[in-house]
Motif scaffolding. Structure first.
Motif, PDB file in Angstrom:
ATOM      1  N   ARG A 173      29.072  36.372  24.290  1.00  0.00           N
ATOM      2  CA  ARG A 173      27.926  36.119  23.419  1.00  0.00           C
ATOM      3  C   ARG A 173      27.810  37.172  22.318  1.00  0.00           C
ATOM      4  O   ARG A 173      27.537  36.846  21.152  1.00  0.00           O
ATOM      5  CB  ARG A 173      26.640  36.081  24.253  1.00  0.00           C
ATOM      6  N   SER A 174      28.006  38.441  22.661  1.00  0.00           N
ATOM      7  CA  SER A 174      27.885  39.494  21.652  1.00  0.00           C
ATOM      8  C   SER A 174      28.970  39.363  20.581  1.00  0.00           C
ATOM      9  O   SER A 174      28.720  39.610  19.388  1.00  0.00           O
ATOM     10  CB  SER A 174      27.968  40.871  22.318  1.00  0.00           C
ATOM     11  N   ASP A 217      24.673  29.476  13.535  1.00  0.00           N
ATOM     12  CA  ASP A 217      23.288  29.026  13.679  1.00  0.00           C
ATOM     13  C   ASP A 217      23.024  28.521  15.092  1.00  0.00           C
ATOM     14  O   ASP A 217      23.815  27.738  15.644  1.00  0.00           O
ATOM     15  CB  ASP A 217      22.979  27.897  12.685  1.00  0.00           C
ATOM     16  N   ASP A 218      21.890  28.963  15.662  1.00  0.00           N
ATOM     17  CA  ASP A 218      21.435  28.468  16.971  1.00  0.00           C
ATOM     18  C   ASP A 218      22.552  28.513  18.006  1.00  0.00           C
ATOM     19  O   ASP A 218      22.841  27.528  18.707  1.00  0.00           O
ATOM     20  CB  ASP A 218      20.891  27.040  16.857  1.00  0.00           C
ATOM     21  N   LEU A 219      23.172  29.656  18.123  1.00  0.00           N
ATOM     22  CA  LEU A 219      24.314  29.821  19.021  1.00  0.00           C
ATOM     23  C   LEU A 219      23.894  29.676  20.473  1.00  0.00           C
ATOM     24  O   LEU A 219      22.866  30.209  20.898  1.00  0.00           O
ATOM     25  CB  LEU A 219      24.942  31.207  18.802  1.00  0.00           C
ATOM     26  N   GLY A 220      24.683  28.956  21.229  1.00  0.00           N
ATOM     27  CA  GLY A 220      24.472  28.836  22.667  1.00  0.00           C
ATOM     28  C   GLY A 220      25.778  29.037  23.404  1.00  0.00           C
ATOM     29  O   GLY A 220      26.817  28.499  23.010  1.00  0.00           O
ATOM     30  N   VAL A 221      25.742  29.820  24.489  1.00  0.00           N
ATOM     31  CA  VAL A 221      26.935  30.089  25.287  1.00  0.00           C
ATOM     32  C   VAL A 221      26.588  29.876  26.749  1.00  0.00           C
ATOM     33  O   VAL A 221      25.591  30.413  27.247  1.00  0.00           O
ATOM     34  CB  VAL A 221      27.456  31.531  25.088  1.00  0.00           C
ATOM     35  N   MET A 274      31.293  27.133  27.327  1.00  0.00           N
ATOM     36  CA  MET A 274      30.893  26.130  26.345  1.00  0.00           C
ATOM     37  C   MET A 274      30.115  26.827  25.237  1.00  0.00           C
ATOM     38  O   MET A 274      29.110  27.507  25.494  1.00  0.00           O
ATOM     39  CB  MET A 274      30.025  25.044  26.996  1.00  0.00           C
ATOM     40  N   ILE A 275      30.571  26.654  24.025  1.00  0.00           N
ATOM     41  CA  ILE A 275      29.962  27.287  22.852  1.00  0.00           C
ATOM     42  C   ILE A 275      29.374  26.188  21.980  1.00  0.00           C
ATOM     43  O   ILE A 275      30.081  25.253  21.582  1.00  0.00           O
ATOM     44  CB  ILE A 275      31.003  28.100  22.061  1.00  0.00           C
ATOM     45  N   THR A 276      28.085  26.275  21.699  1.00  0.00           N
ATOM     46  CA  THR A 276      27.432  25.275  20.851  1.00  0.00           C
ATOM     47  C   THR A 276      26.763  25.974  19.672  1.00  0.00           C
ATOM     48  O   THR A 276      26.275  27.098  19.787  1.00  0.00           O
ATOM     49  CB  THR A 276      26.364  24.485  21.629  1.00  0.00           C
ATOM     50  N   THR A 277      26.733  25.304  18.566  1.00  0.00           N
ATOM     51  CA  THR A 277      26.069  25.819  17.366  1.00  0.00           C
ATOM     52  C   THR A 277      25.651  24.643  16.502  1.00  0.00           C
ATOM     53  O   THR A 277      26.343  23.624  16.439  1.00  0.00           O
ATOM     54  CB  THR A 277      27.000  26.762  16.575  1.00  0.00           C
ATOM     55  N   SER A 278      24.490  24.764  15.874  1.00  0.00           N
ATOM     56  CA  SER A 278      23.994  23.670  15.039  1.00  0.00           C
ATOM     57  C   SER A 278      24.578  23.754  13.641  1.00  0.00           C
ATOM     58  O   SER A 278      24.926  24.838  13.152  1.00  0.00           O
ATOM     59  CB  SER A 278      22.461  23.705  14.974  1.00  0.00           C
ATOM     60  N   THR A 279      24.669  22.610  13.013  1.00  0.00           N
ATOM     61  CA  THR A 279      25.203  22.553  11.653  1.00  0.00           C
ATOM     62  C   THR A 279      24.200  23.166  10.679  1.00  0.00           C
ATOM     63  O   THR A 279      23.008  22.836  10.739  1.00  0.00           O
ATOM     64  CB  THR A 279      25.471  21.096  11.248  1.00  0.00           C
ATOM     65  N   PRO A 280      24.639  24.068   9.802  1.00  0.00           N
ATOM     66  CA  PRO A 280      23.710  24.661   8.826  1.00  0.00           C
ATOM     67  C   PRO A 280      23.080  23.587   7.952  1.00  0.00           C
ATOM     68  O   PRO A 280      23.785  22.798   7.320  1.00  0.00           O
ATOM     69  CB  PRO A 280      24.614  25.588   7.994  1.00  0.00           C
ATOM     70  N   HIS A 281      21.756  23.545   7.919  1.00  0.00           N
ATOM     71  CA  HIS A 281      21.075  22.484   7.166  1.00  0.00           C
ATOM     72  C   HIS A 281      21.061  22.760   5.671  1.00  0.00           C
ATOM     73  O   HIS A 281      20.891  21.843   4.870  1.00  0.00           O
ATOM     74  CB  HIS A 281      19.635  22.331   7.671  1.00  0.00           C
ATOM     75  N   GLN A 282      21.232  24.035   5.311  1.00  0.00           N
ATOM     76  CA  GLN A 282      21.187  24.341   3.885  1.00  0.00           C
ATOM     77  C   GLN A 282      22.484  23.953   3.184  1.00  0.00           C
ATOM     78  O   GLN A 282      22.528  23.871   1.958  1.00  0.00           O
ATOM     79  CB  GLN A 282      20.906  25.835   3.664  1.00  0.00           C
ATOM     80  N   ASP A 283      23.536  23.744   3.947  1.00  0.00           N
ATOM     81  CA  ASP A 283      24.824  23.383   3.352  1.00  0.00           C
ATOM     82  C   ASP A 283      25.100  21.905   3.579  1.00  0.00           C
ATOM     83  O   ASP A 283      24.832  21.370   4.650  1.00  0.00           O
ATOM     84  CB  ASP A 283      25.959  24.209   3.964  1.00  0.00           C
ATOM     85  N   GLU A 284      25.646  21.249   2.566  1.00  0.00           N
ATOM     86  CA  GLU A 284      26.050  19.855   2.725  1.00  0.00           C
ATOM     87  C   GLU A 284      27.442  19.830   3.340  1.00  0.00           C
ATOM     88  O   GLU A 284      28.457  19.805   2.635  1.00  0.00           O
ATOM     89  CB  GLU A 284      26.026  19.146   1.372  1.00  0.00           C
TER      90      GLU A 284
END
Length: 541
Positions: free
Chosen positions: A150-151, A159-163, A191-201
Motif C-alpha cells: 500500500r505504501s 485515485d481512491d486506491l484500494g489494496v 487486488m489493487i483497485t483505483t477509480s478513473t480520474p474524473h477530471q480527465d477524459e
C-alpha cells in the motif's frame, strides 16, 4: 408445546399451526426483496435475485409441508416418543426494555462513528462497480506485507486506491503453481483497485494500461512475469513419420513438410488467447511492412503436466507450411520480448463511469424499494403501521452499522490483518449481502413481533412487560439460530475465498447486529410507537 404438557400429536399440530404465519411472513418479505432486486438490478444482481427467490421459496415449502409430513409419519409410526431441543438457557426474565434507552444510545454512537468513517473515505469506499475504474490482481514472487504494498502504491498518486490481500483456495494455488512454475506462498496475491480520474477524459481500458504500467514500474522484479520460450523442432533426414524432440520434454510428432515449433508458455494460455497474440504480432509487422505473405498455422495442445526446465507446462506445438523460419522467428521473437517484459496479472476488470452510475442507482432503488414494500407488507400483516415502521427503522439501523464497519475496515486492516480484515468496499457483492441481511434480520423481528401479538391477545394496551416476556420466550431460539448462521458465515469468511470474502464479512457482522437489533432496537421502537399512539388516543378523548 411439550412444556405446556401437550401430547406428541397435539404438540406437532399446535407448533406448526402457530409457527406457519411467522414462517410465511419472514419468507415472503425475503421474496419481495428478491423480486425488487430482479426488477431494478444489473445482470449480475438479477442472477443473485433469482437464486434468492427460488431458495427462499423452496425453504418455505419444505418448512411448512415437508417437515410437517415427516413429523406426522414419525408420530404415527411411534418411532419417536418425544422431540427435544437444545436450550442454551432456561427460562429467563431479563429486562430488555429497561435497557432499551442505553441500547439506542449505543446504536446512535456506532452509526455516528461509522458515518465519520464513510465521510473520511469519500469516494474510496465505493468499489469500481459503483465508482468506475479498474481492478488488477498482482502476483509477487515472495510474500509481501500489505503495508509495504500500500505504501509503495500510495506514491503513485492513484485515485481512491484500494489494496486487499487475496487468499487463494488450495486447488487454485495448486493450479497456479503448476502453470507458473512458482510455488504460491501466502501474501503474494493482492487486488489493487483505483477509480478513473474524473477530471480527465480517459476511458477505462486506457486507464487500465496506465495503471498496469505504473505497477510494473513501482515493483519491478518483485512481480511475477509472463514467460515464453520456443524451440524449433529439427527434422530427421531418414524418417517419413517424424521424430521426437527430447529437449521439448515431451513426445512431439514432427511433420517433415512443416515448420514445427514447441512453445513453452508460462503461465498457460487458452488457444484463443494464443492465436490472438500471434495474429496480433503478425498483423503489426505486416502493417509496419516488416513482413508480408500468407501466414497460416496450426496449434496442437500437448498433454499438460509435462514440465520444462523452468517448471512451466509445455502446452502447444506451433506448425506452419506457409511461413519461413525467419518469418516465424520474427513473430515469436517479438511476442517473446513483449511477454517477458509484461508482469503476470491473473485477472483485471474495468468499469466505465456511466455503467458505474447506472449500477449505483439500481442498487439504491433496490434497497429503498425493498424497505418500502416491507413497511406496506408488515402494515397489512399486523394490521398496524407501527409494526412496519419499527421493523424498517431496525433494518435501516442494521444496514447503517454494517456499512460503518465496512468503512472502518480500511483503518483497522493493519491491526486486524490476522483476522483477514481487508479494506472492504461497497460494490455489487456488498449490496447482495445487505439485501440478504435484510431478509435475515426481518426473520428474527417477525418471530418476535408474532410472539408479542400472541402475548397481547385482546388486551387494548401493549406494555413493556408483554414485550419483555416475548423476548425472553424466544431468546433461546434467537440465540441458537444466530449462532448456527454465524458459524456458517465464519466458515465462508475464513475459507470461502476472495470472491465471497466481503459478502461473508457483511453477513457475519450483520448477523450479530441483526440479532442485537431485533432484541433491543425493534422491541424498544415498537413500544415507543405504541405508547405514542396510545397517548394520542387518550388526548383525543
Amino acid at each position: 408445546e411439550f412444556a405446556t404438557g401437550s401430547s406428541m400429536k397435539m404438540a406437532i399440530r399446535n407448533a406448526f399451526g402457530r409457527a406457519t404465519s411467522a414462517i410465511v411472513d419472514s419468507n415472503l418479505t425475503s421474496i419481495i426483496t428478491g423480486v425488487i432486486l430482479y426488477a431494478v438490478g444489473s445482470e449480475q444482481v438479477k442472477g443473485f435475485a433469482v437464486t434468492l427467490v427460488l431458495g427462499v421459496g423452496f425453504c418455505m415449502y419444505t418448512a411448512i409441508y415437508c417437515s410437517r409430513t415427516v413429523m406426522d409419519v414419525i408420530e404415527k409410526n411411534r418411532w419417536v416418543s418425544r422431540f427435544t431441543m437444545l436450550r442454551l438457557m432456561t427460562r429467563t426474565s431479563i429486562d430488555f426494555i429497561g435497557a432499551g434507552k442505553i441500547a439506542v444510545l449505543v446504536s446512535c454512537l456506532l452509526i455516528l462513528v461509522g458515518a465519520a468513517g464513510v465521510v473520511a473515505r469519500g469516494k474510496g469506499i465505493f468499489g469500481i462497480d459503483f465508482g468506475g475504474g479498474v481492478g488488477i490482481e498482482a502476483v509477487f514472487k515472495t510474500s509481501q506485507s500489505i503495508d509495504t504494498v500500500r505504501s509503495t502504491l500510495n506514491s503513485l498518486e492513484l485515485d481512491d486506491l484500494g489494496v486487499s490481500n487475496l487468499s487463494l483456495l488450495p486447488e487454485s494455488a495448486e493450479k497456479e503453481s503448476r502453470e507458473t512454475g512458482i510455488k504460491v506462498a501466502p501474501n503474494t496475491h493482492f487486488m489493487i483497485t483505483t477509480s478513473t480520474p474524473h477530471q480527465d477524459e480517459i476511458d477505462a481500458e486506457t486507464y487500465l494500461r496506465i495503471v498496469t504500467g505504473k505497477i510494473k514500474e513501482a515493483f519491478k522484479d518483485s512481480l511475477v512475469y509472463n514467460k515464453l520460450d520456443y524451440t524449433f523442432l529439427e527434422k530427421a533426414a531418414d524418417s517419413n513419420e517424424g521424430t521426437t524432440n527430447a529437449d521439448a520434454a515431451s513426445t512431439t510428432v514432427v511433420n517433415p513438410q512443416a515448420l514445427d515449433v514447441s512453445l513453452v508458455i508460462c503461465p498457460s494460455m487458452t488457444e484463443a488467447a494464443l492465436r490472438s497474440a500471434i495474429d496480433g504480432r503478425w498483423q503489426r509487422l505486416v502493417d509496419e511492412q516488416k513482413l508480408s505473405g500468407d501466414f497460416r498455422y496450426t496449434l496442437k495442445s500437448v498433454k499438460e503436466g509435462v514440465l520444462a526446465s523452468n517448471g512451466a507446462s509445455i502446452l502447444w506445438t506451433f506448425s506452419t507450411t506457409t511461413a519461413s523460419r525467419e518469418q516465424v522467428e520474427t513473430v515469436l521473437g517479438l511476442m517473446k520480448s513483449e511477454m517477458d517484459a509484461s508482469p503476470y496479472f491473473p485477472s483485471s476488470s474495468t468499469v466505465g463511469g456511466s455503467v458505474a452510475a447506472d449500477t449505483r442507482n439500481s442498487a439504491i432503488l433496490a434497497v429503498l424499494g425493498s424497505l418500502v414494500c416491507i413497511v406496506i407488507y408488515m402494515w397489512f400483516r399486523f394490521q398496524h403501521i407501527v409494526y412496519g415502521i419499527a421493523a424498517t427503522v431496525t433494518l435501516v439501523h442494521n444496514i447503517l452499522i454494517v456499512l460503518g464497519f465496512v468503512a472502518l475496515s480500511a483503518y483497522v486492516t493493519n491491526y486486524l490483518g490476522f483476522l483477514q480484515v481487508n479494506e472492504f468496499k461497497i460494490d455489487l457483492t456488498m449490496i447482495a449481502a445487505l439485501l440478504t441481511l435484510i431478509g435475515y434480520s426481518l426473520n428474527d423481528t417477525i418471530i418476535l413481533f408474532d410472539r408479542i401479538r400472541e402475548n397481547r391477545g385482546k388486551s387494548p394496551l401493549l406494555t413493556g412487560k408483554m414485550i419483555n416476556a416475548a423476548i425472553n420466550q424466544t431468546l433461546s431460539r434467537t440465540v441458537l439460530t444466530s449462532m448456527t448462521t454465524l458459524f456458517t458465515c465464519a466458515v465462508l469468511y475464513f475459507w470461502g475465498g476472495d470472491g465471497i470474502h466481503s459478502f461473508a464479512f457483511a453477513l457475519m457482522t450483520g448477523v450479530v447486529v441483526g440479532t442485537y437489533g431485533s432484541i433491543y432496537i425493534a422491541s424498544t421502537l415498537l413500544l415507543w410507537l405504541i405508547e405514542m399512539r396510545q397517548r394520542a388516543v387518550v388526548r383525543s378523548k
